[in-house]
Design a protein around this motif. Structure first.
Motif, PDB file in Angstrom:
ATOM      1  N   GLU A  43      37.760  37.996  43.752  1.00  0.00           N
ATOM      2  CA  GLU A  43      37.474  38.105  45.184  1.00  0.00           C
ATOM      3  C   GLU A  43      36.082  38.679  45.470  1.00  0.00           C
ATOM      4  OE1 GLU A  43      39.365  36.603  47.104  1.00  0.00           O
ATOM      5  OE2 GLU A  43      41.000  36.300  45.692  1.00  0.00           O
ATOM      6  N   LYS A  44      35.690  39.734  44.733  1.00  0.00           N
ATOM      7  CA  LYS A  44      34.403  40.392  45.023  1.00  0.00           C
ATOM      8  C   LYS A  44      33.227  39.456  44.774  1.00  0.00           C
ATOM      9  CE  LYS A  44      35.482  45.286  44.457  1.00  0.00           C
ATOM     10  NZ  LYS A  44      35.158  46.520  43.736  1.00  0.00           N
ATOM     11  N   ALA A  45      33.289  38.723  43.670  1.00  0.00           N
ATOM     12  CA  ALA A  45      32.195  37.797  43.337  1.00  0.00           C
ATOM     13  C   ALA A  45      32.099  36.690  44.387  1.00  0.00           C
ATOM     14  CB  ALA A  45      32.422  37.203  41.949  1.00  0.00           C
ATOM     15  N   GLU A  65      22.134  43.184  40.584  1.00  0.00           N
ATOM     16  CA  GLU A  65      23.280  43.647  41.372  1.00  0.00           C
ATOM     17  C   GLU A  65      24.532  43.395  40.542  1.00  0.00           C
ATOM     18  OE1 GLU A  65      25.468  42.406  45.555  1.00  0.00           O
ATOM     19  OE2 GLU A  65      23.401  41.820  45.215  1.00  0.00           O
ATOM     20  N   THR A  66      25.238  44.465  40.177  1.00  0.00           N
ATOM     21  CA  THR A  66      26.355  44.353  39.237  1.00  0.00           C
ATOM     22  C   THR A  66      27.666  44.071  39.969  1.00  0.00           C
ATOM     23  OG1 THR A  66      25.232  45.952  37.829  1.00  0.00           O
ATOM     24  CG2 THR A  66      27.536  45.513  37.348  1.00  0.00           C
ATOM     25  N   LEU A  67      28.377  43.051  39.488  1.00  0.00           N
ATOM     26  CA  LEU A  67      29.711  42.726  40.001  1.00  0.00           C
ATOM     27  C   LEU A  67      30.679  42.758  38.823  1.00  0.00           C
ATOM     28  CD1 LEU A  67      28.968  39.682  42.348  1.00  0.00           C
ATOM     29  CD2 LEU A  67      29.389  42.024  43.030  1.00  0.00           C
ATOM     30  N   TYR A  68      31.672  43.623  38.896  1.00  0.00           N
ATOM     31  CA  TYR A  68      32.638  43.741  37.805  1.00  0.00           C
ATOM     32  C   TYR A  68      33.760  42.715  37.988  1.00  0.00           C
ATOM     33  CZ  TYR A  68      30.459  48.094  36.357  1.00  0.00           C
ATOM     34  OH  TYR A  68      29.565  49.029  35.919  1.00  0.00           O
ATOM     35  N   ILE A  69      34.048  41.988  36.923  1.00  0.00           N
ATOM     36  CA  ILE A  69      35.177  41.052  36.924  1.00  0.00           C
ATOM     37  C   ILE A  69      36.157  41.563  35.885  1.00  0.00           C
ATOM     38  CG2 ILE A  69      35.901  38.684  36.512  1.00  0.00           C
ATOM     39  CD1 ILE A  69      33.160  37.751  37.383  1.00  0.00           C
ATOM     40  N   SER A  70      37.237  42.163  36.352  1.00  0.00           N
ATOM     41  CA  SER A  70      38.205  42.764  35.435  1.00  0.00           C
ATOM     42  C   SER A  70      39.156  41.700  34.909  1.00  0.00           C
ATOM     43  CB  SER A  70      38.982  43.859  36.156  1.00  0.00           C
ATOM     44  OG  SER A  70      38.082  44.798  36.692  1.00  0.00           O
ATOM     45  N   GLY A  71      40.069  42.138  34.067  1.00  0.00           N
ATOM     46  CA  GLY A  71      41.058  41.215  33.524  1.00  0.00           C
ATOM     47  C   GLY A  71      42.075  40.803  34.576  1.00  0.00           C
ATOM     48  N   TYR A  72      42.878  39.816  34.236  1.00  0.00           N
ATOM     49  CA  TYR A  72      43.880  39.294  35.163  1.00  0.00           C
ATOM     50  C   TYR A  72      45.230  39.952  34.902  1.00  0.00           C
ATOM     51  CZ  TYR A  72      40.484  35.541  35.934  1.00  0.00           C
ATOM     52  OH  TYR A  72      39.355  34.827  36.250  1.00  0.00           O
ATOM     53  N   THR A  73      46.018  40.087  35.972  1.00  0.00           N
ATOM     54  CA  THR A  73      47.395  40.566  35.822  1.00  0.00           C
ATOM     55  C   THR A  73      48.259  39.424  35.308  1.00  0.00           C
ATOM     56  OG1 THR A  73      48.018  39.933  38.055  1.00  0.00           O
ATOM     57  CG2 THR A  73      47.071  42.132  37.767  1.00  0.00           C
ATOM     58  N   GLU A  74      49.470  39.789  34.904  1.00  0.00           N
ATOM     59  CA  GLU A  74      50.415  38.781  34.409  1.00  0.00           C
ATOM     60  C   GLU A  74      50.710  37.729  35.479  1.00  0.00           C
ATOM     61  OE1 GLU A  74      54.997  39.120  33.652  1.00  0.00           O
ATOM     62  OE2 GLU A  74      53.933  40.129  32.026  1.00  0.00           O
ATOM     63  N   ILE A  75      50.839  38.172  36.724  1.00  0.00           N
ATOM     64  CA  ILE A  75      51.135  37.253  37.833  1.00  0.00           C
ATOM     65  C   ILE A  75      49.969  36.298  38.046  1.00  0.00           C
ATOM     66  CG2 ILE A  75      51.606  37.114  40.326  1.00  0.00           C
ATOM     67  CD1 ILE A  75      52.865  39.983  39.967  1.00  0.00           C
ATOM     68  N   GLU A  76      48.718  36.871  37.978  1.00  0.00           N
ATOM     69  CA  GLU A  76      47.523  36.032  38.150  1.00  0.00           C
ATOM     70  C   GLU A  76      47.400  35.010  37.009  1.00  0.00           C
ATOM     71  OE1 GLU A  76      44.416  38.966  40.538  1.00  0.00           O
ATOM     72  OE2 GLU A  76      44.629  39.174  38.371  1.00  0.00           O
ATOM     73  N   LEU A 101      22.417  38.436  40.395  1.00  0.00           N
ATOM     74  CA  LEU A 101      23.745  39.005  40.199  1.00  0.00           C
ATOM     75  C   LEU A 101      24.018  39.153  38.703  1.00  0.00           C
ATOM     76  CD1 LEU A 101      25.751  36.768  42.715  1.00  0.00           C
ATOM     77  CD2 LEU A 101      24.572  38.926  43.191  1.00  0.00           C
ATOM     78  N   CYS A 102      24.719  40.222  38.351  1.00  0.00           N
ATOM     79  CA  CYS A 102      25.149  40.420  36.968  1.00  0.00           C
ATOM     80  C   CYS A 102      26.667  40.510  36.965  1.00  0.00           C
ATOM     81  CB  CYS A 102      24.538  41.695  36.388  1.00  0.00           C
ATOM     82  SG  CYS A 102      25.003  41.977  34.671  1.00  0.00           S
ATOM     83  N   LEU A 103      27.309  39.506  36.405  1.00  0.00           N
ATOM     84  CA  LEU A 103      28.769  39.474  36.323  1.00  0.00           C
ATOM     85  C   LEU A 103      29.179  40.146  35.017  1.00  0.00           C
ATOM     86  CD1 LEU A 103      29.342  35.753  37.409  1.00  0.00           C
ATOM     87  CD2 LEU A 103      29.244  37.780  38.869  1.00  0.00           C
ATOM     88  N   VAL A 104      29.896  41.267  35.136  1.00  0.00           N
ATOM     89  CA  VAL A 104      30.270  42.051  33.963  1.00  0.00           C
ATOM     90  C   VAL A 104      31.785  42.027  33.810  1.00  0.00           C
ATOM     91  CG1 VAL A 104      30.090  44.290  32.816  1.00  0.00           C
ATOM     92  CG2 VAL A 104      28.322  43.563  34.399  1.00  0.00           C
ATOM     93  N   GLY A 105      32.223  41.732  32.616  1.00  0.00           N
ATOM     94  CA  GLY A 105      33.657  41.730  32.375  1.00  0.00           C
ATOM     95  C   GLY A 105      33.985  41.258  30.986  1.00  0.00           C
ATOM     96  N   PRO A 106      35.235  41.398  30.569  1.00  0.00           N
ATOM     97  CA  PRO A 106      35.644  40.988  29.215  1.00  0.00           C
ATOM     98  C   PRO A 106      35.552  39.480  29.029  1.00  0.00           C
ATOM     99  CG  PRO A 106      37.544  41.685  30.514  1.00  0.00           C
ATOM    100  CD  PRO A 106      36.340  42.000  31.327  1.00  0.00           C
ATOM    101  N   PRO A 107      35.598  39.013  27.777  1.00  0.00           N
ATOM    102  CA  PRO A 107      35.512  37.562  27.527  1.00  0.00           C
ATOM    103  C   PRO A 107      36.697  36.808  28.130  1.00  0.00           C
ATOM    104  CG  PRO A 107      35.206  38.825  25.498  1.00  0.00           C
ATOM    105  CD  PRO A 107      35.665  39.784  26.529  1.00  0.00           C
ATOM    106  N   GLY A 108      36.410  35.597  28.600  1.00  0.00           N
ATOM    107  CA  GLY A 108      37.480  34.708  29.044  1.00  0.00           C
ATOM    108  C   GLY A 108      37.941  34.904  30.464  1.00  0.00           C
ATOM    109  N   VAL A 109      37.233  35.729  31.265  1.00  0.00           N
ATOM    110  CA  VAL A 109      37.676  35.937  32.650  1.00  0.00           C
ATOM    111  C   VAL A 109      37.015  34.958  33.614  1.00  0.00           C
ATOM    112  CG1 VAL A 109      38.269  38.370  32.312  1.00  0.00           C
ATOM    113  CG2 VAL A 109      35.949  37.758  33.010  1.00  0.00           C
TER     114      VAL A 109
END
Length: 780
Positions: free
Chosen positions: A327-329, A486-497, A351-359
């Protein structure tokens, strides 16, 4: 062989660049005053004169020291005075003579010489040498064009070996030093051998000259042939109306220049290079270098832009079509579109999208380009360690080319693409420079209007480009570079997501890639959930997509190889396709554990749970830490140990426990390096449990840094850690009080299943985590 010497006093005639042997008849032109007087004196006496060569040809008046001591006694046969004052004289060489002294040096040179008179005798050795000399002379004549072939027949009739050597030497175009050497050799056998050696060297030189001459001739013939064919080709091209050679190339490039929409500075540069190209020969390699450079300048999109689609609703729809969540991105991109619509022109954001692999960081960049109706270009920076990869090589180097930024702009074909710089955290540096420093100019909105590439040499405007960078972690990115983004964090997904992404994106994509229809292949919801829980453990969905691909391949094999018309994957038959389950999910320990606490950790691949084990052994207070822990984690263990010692009475721990026992703290998966302060309260809880004999609730996970006074300090990555706790089946997590501001980052579905308690002191942690005697079942 008889040899005798007679002393004579004779006038001396110094010779320039010339040498007279005995039995040799030739004309001399005499012009020097001293030489003319010597000649006149010879005519007054008995027509005899001593001929000796001077060392240096250019000397007009040689001194006695500058004249060779060995010469020839000659008879003057004839004299003729020429109109220009020069005397032409015919002389005949008689015998060798050795100069003893100068008796007159004023008006002319007069010398005392010893005339050497030889009676020549032949023996078998000399006869053999004569034949060898004649044979070499014949070979020399065949190779040389300087001596007439008739000379051989004249020389062959000579019987006297000494005279033979002298006559052959007189016909050879040798240096004065070599001729003088033969003149000075009195012994006939030695003279023949010397002449043979000299002729052998000369013959080798002539053979080499002949080979070189043949090679040059062959090359000239080839060049002439190529020239003739090239001229024919030009004539044919002219008849057909085609352009020819280098001039044709220049003309074509000039036509492209006329249609180029670029700054005047660029056009002037191209024109200057084309002028240079015209003057360079066709065969020169530099022409190709200039052409390549000019083509780069002509093919770059200087002012060519694509029109942005500023419809926010349409852009939002495209982003939602391609990605679920994030949503934030998405919101940041829509904000950019809204401002662009308002002000019409705006600098491209970085923009700098930061997060774990595969998101979905990279694929989000592609979706942003589609939403904006811009061209998309991606450059991977993983492993880049050379500054020239960013800024290009200077044109002076062989094989020089522009850097990746300019190459990307050429590939994009427009001056305002969405430019994705992938894996910016994986750049390194070495002796060739720091590429991260070179990127500072690229990613600075104030500077990239005039980006300088070493190869292009003219400034290129990058201000219209929308740069998006991706990274798994920020701590490896240099701070000055990070400051420009400008850093935007993309976290992992929940089980539902993940379940939603699998149904709406991943499975349809695999069906299309493997040529399957929904009727041929189906995956039930319970199977999807089981794949997420038991076959993949990740923050993103990369392995999840790979697993669905594996299922699709197995289905295709069954459909093609057997008689089956439909394959259905359910939770019950999933193991037949994928084998045994790889991960435990939601299976907590059957009983609460003594001396073991569950911590929450952050990794580059997302959040994870970490069990910390403590064993108390009889000993003398030694603290052992294992599990490949970093310095910060070791210090956290020391802080937890000191806190428990200081609060032993309140915690109902034996005050002398450190004198009677050894403590061993271990973090499983010992081969994996671990570091960070957020395991502090987990270590302290496990220590208290081991020392008091009270178990820790199996349902509780925790994260936080501990101080010596027992305060719980904030940590980072709360969203990832809470997702990991939810994935692992924990129902209750303890989080530092100061992290309450991050609660909104945690998805509602996770907050619904997970009880989150904020704590500020270690006493609260122990109260919530330790199982009370009255309730040994569940604290959560």
């Amino acid at each position: 062989m008889a040899l005798k010497e007679e002393e004579r006093v004779l006038p001396l005639l110094p010779l320039r660049g010339l040498l007279v042997y005995p039995s040799m008849v030739l004309h001399l032109d005499v012009g020097r005053e001293r030489s003319v007087k010597a000649l006149e004196q010879a005519m007054v006496d008995d027509d005899l004169i001593f001929l000796a060569t001077q060392h240096e040809v250019q000397l007009e008046e040689p001194t006695p020291d500058q004249i060779y001591k060995m010469g020839t006694v000659a008879r003057v046969r004839q004299m003729l005075k020429l109109p220009n004052g020069t005397i032409r004289v015919l002389v005949e060489g008689l015998n060798r003579a050795r100069l003893q002294e100068f008796t007159e040096t004023e008006s002319y040179y007069q010398v005392r010489v010893n005339e050497i008179i030889q009676d020549e005798e032949n023996d078998i050795n000399i006869e053999a040498l004569m034949r060898s000399v004649l044979d070499h002379f014949e070979q020399y004549l065949r190779l040389s064009k300087k001596v007439s072939p008739e000379t051989l027949s004249a020389v062959s009739d000579i019987d006297e070996p000494g005279r033979l050597a002298d006559v052959i030497a007189s016909h050879l175009p040798l240096k004065i030093e070599d001729k003088q050497k033969i003149l000075e050799t009195i012994d006939i056998k030695e003279r023949l051998e010397t002449l043979l050696s000299i002729m052998n060297d000369e013959r080798e030189v002539l053979e080499l000259e002949r080979k070189i001459s043949q090679r040059v001739k062959k090359q000239m013939e080839k060049t002439q042939k190529e020239y003739y064919l090239r001229e024919q080709m030009k004539a044919i091209q002219r008849e057909l109306g085609e352009k020819e050679g280098r001039l044709g190339e220049v003309e074509e490039l000039r036509e492209q220049l006329e249609g180029l929409d670029a700054p005047e500075e660029v056009k002037e540069k191209v024109e200057k290079e084309l002028d240079r190209m015209e003057k360079i020969p066709t065969t020169s390699a530099e022409g190709g270098v200039i052409r390549t450079y000019v083509e780069w300048l002509l093919e770059l999109p200087w002012n060519k832009e694509t029109d942005d689609d500023l419809d926010i609703n349409k852009a939002e729809k495209i982003l939602d079509e391609d990605h679920y969540g994030l949503e934030k991105a998405k919101e940041r991109v829509l904000e950019y579109l809204a401002v662009q619509q308002m002000v019409k022109k705006m600098k491209g954001p970085i923009l700098c999208l930061v997060g774990p692999p595969g998101v979905g960081k990279t694929s989000l960049g592609r979706s942003i380009a589609r939403a904006l109706n811009r061209n998309f270009v991606r450059v991977s920076l993983g492993g880049v360690r050379d500054e020239a990869e960013i800024r290009g090589h200077r044109r002076t180097y062989v094989g020089a080319m522009p850097g990746r930024i300019i190459q990307g702009m050429k590939s994009a074909g427009s001056s305002n693409p969405v430019f994705l710089l992938d894996e910016i955290d994986k750049m390194t540096m070495d002796f060739r420079g720091d590429p991260a420093s070179a990127l500072l100019e690229v990613l600075d909105p104030e500077q990239n209007r005039n980006f300088s590439d070493h190869y292009i040499e003219v400034p290129y405007d990058l201000s219209k480009v929308m740069f998006i960078t991706t990274a798994n972690t920020l701590h490896t990115i240099p701070q000055p570079l990070l400051d420009r983004m400008e850093t935007l964090y993309i976290s992992g997904y929940t089980e539902i997501e993940k379940e939603k992404i699998a149904k709406d994106y991943l499975i349809p994509k695999q069906l299309e890639e493997h040529g399957l229809s929904k009727d041929q292949f189906q995956i039930h919801g319970d199977a999807i959930l089981k794949v997420i829980r038991h076959y993949t453990r990740e923050a993103g969905v990369r392995n999840l997509e790979r697993t669905f691909g594996q299922l699709a391949r197995k289905a295709v094999k069954q459909l093609v190889g057997g008689n089956r018309k439909r394959v259905v994957v359910t939770g019950k038959n999933l193991s037949k396709f994928l084998g045994p389950e790889k991960f435990r999910y939601g299976k907590l320990e059957e009983t609460d554990q003594l001396g073991a606490a569950t911590g929450l950790a952050w990794t580059a691949a997302g959040g994870d749970t970490l069990t910390i084990e403590v064993t108390v052994l009889p000993g003398k207070g030694k603290l052992t830490l294992t599990g490949k822990l970093g310095d910060v984690m070791k210090e956290s263990a020391q802080a937890a140990f000191s806190y428990i010692r200081s609060r032993a009475k309140e915690l109902e721990v034996d005050p002398d426990f450190n004198e009677k026992n050894d403590i061993h703290i271990h973090v499983p998966e010992g081969a994996i390096p671990k570091d960070g302060p957020s395991a502090g309260i987990t270590m302290a809880t496990a220590l208290v449990s081991a020392l008091t004999g009270r178990p820790v609730s199996r349902h509780v996970g925790m994260t936080g840094e501990i101080t010596l006074r027992g305060r719980v300090l904030p940590i980072g990555g709360l969203k990832e850690k809470s997702l990991a706790a939810h994935r692992a089946g924990l129902t209750h997590i303890l989080v530092p009080e100061e992290n309450s501001k991050d609660l909104d980052d945690i998805p509602k579905s996770v907050r619904k299943d997970l009880k989150i308690t904020f704590v500020s002191h270690m006493d609260e942690v122990l109260k919530l985590a330790m199982v009370r005697d009255t309730d040994e079942s569940d604290t959560g």
